[in-house]
Scaffold this active site. Sequence first.
Site, PDB file in Angstrom:
ATOM      1  N   ASP A  11       0.872  -1.175   0.000  1.00 49.16           N
ATOM      2  CA  ASP A  11       0.000   0.000   0.000  1.00 49.16           C
ATOM      3  C   ASP A  11       0.910   1.226   0.000  1.00 49.16           C
ATOM      4  O   ASP A  11       1.423   1.624   1.040  1.00 49.16           O
ATOM      5  CB  ASP A  11      -0.905  -0.014   1.238  1.00 49.16           C
ATOM      6  CG  ASP A  11      -1.849   1.178   1.265  1.00 49.16           C
ATOM      7  OD1 ASP A  11      -2.250   1.650   0.188  1.00 49.16           O
ATOM      8  OD2 ASP A  11      -2.192   1.631   2.380  1.00 49.16           O
ATOM      9  N   GLU A  71      -1.435  -1.414  -4.753  1.00 49.69           N
ATOM     10  CA  GLU A  71      -2.696  -0.702  -4.954  1.00 49.69           C
ATOM     11  C   GLU A  71      -2.485   0.436  -5.936  1.00 49.69           C
ATOM     12  O   GLU A  71      -1.493   1.165  -5.870  1.00 49.69           O
ATOM     13  CB  GLU A  71      -3.224  -0.162  -3.629  1.00 49.69           C
ATOM     14  CG  GLU A  71      -4.625   0.409  -3.749  1.00 49.69           C
ATOM     15  CD  GLU A  71      -5.235   0.730  -2.412  1.00 49.69           C
ATOM     16  OE1 GLU A  71      -6.197   0.043  -2.024  1.00 49.69           O
ATOM     17  OE2 GLU A  71      -4.755   1.657  -1.748  1.00 49.69           O
ATOM     18  N   ASP A 143      -2.143   1.106   7.265  1.00 46.53           N
ATOM     19  CA  ASP A 143      -1.484   0.914   5.965  1.00 46.53           C
ATOM     20  C   ASP A 143      -1.027  -0.535   5.805  1.00 46.53           C
ATOM     21  O   ASP A 143      -1.124  -1.109   4.720  1.00 46.53           O
ATOM     22  CB  ASP A 143      -0.298   1.879   5.824  1.00 46.53           C
ATOM     23  CG  ASP A 143      -0.735   3.322   5.976  1.00 46.53           C
ATOM     24  OD1 ASP A 143      -1.505   3.794   5.116  1.00 46.53           O
ATOM     25  OD2 ASP A 143      -0.327   3.971   6.952  1.00 46.53           O
TER      26      ASP A 143
END
Length: 170
Positions: A11, A71, A143
């Site tokens: 992420d 992502e 996160d």
Amino acid sequence: MNGAIRIIGIDPGLRRTGWGIVDTLGNSLRFVASGTVRSDEKAALAARLCQLHDGLSEILRAQLPHEAAVEATFVNRDAAATLKLGQARGVAMLVPALAGLAVAEYAPNAVKKAVIGVGHGDKKQIAMMVKVLMPKAVFDSEDAADALAIAICHAHHRRSAVARLAALAG
């Protein structure tokens, strides 16, 4: 899990880049590790990107994943923040690519749908569902929980792609 595929989910973020590693074999998922690479907010942008690079590189050396998933960046109203996030995302994609890993990309809505069942939800819902799916999972930030969700999403998508190919060959 002998013969398992180890997946790192990433992420990306300039301040905090979450990472999460799962092993997948058939329909089973197993939590391996997770954490957060942080950069020094007072350092120059190039130095911060180096910190992210070095931190992720060390994780890949220690954990030896087979595949990576990152992502995709969403665009927000602040063009400068979006650009910086894009640069951090570039590092998040470069590090596993330099290690010879295939790097998959997933939109935030696809990750949420894979983990919480719908394409919209907040970080707390994602963290809660990651714990439901993998009770032994521990993470030091939202996160890192998001990164585990990205790895879970990739595990689900890679299995369906393999099943489709097997059906065609069968």
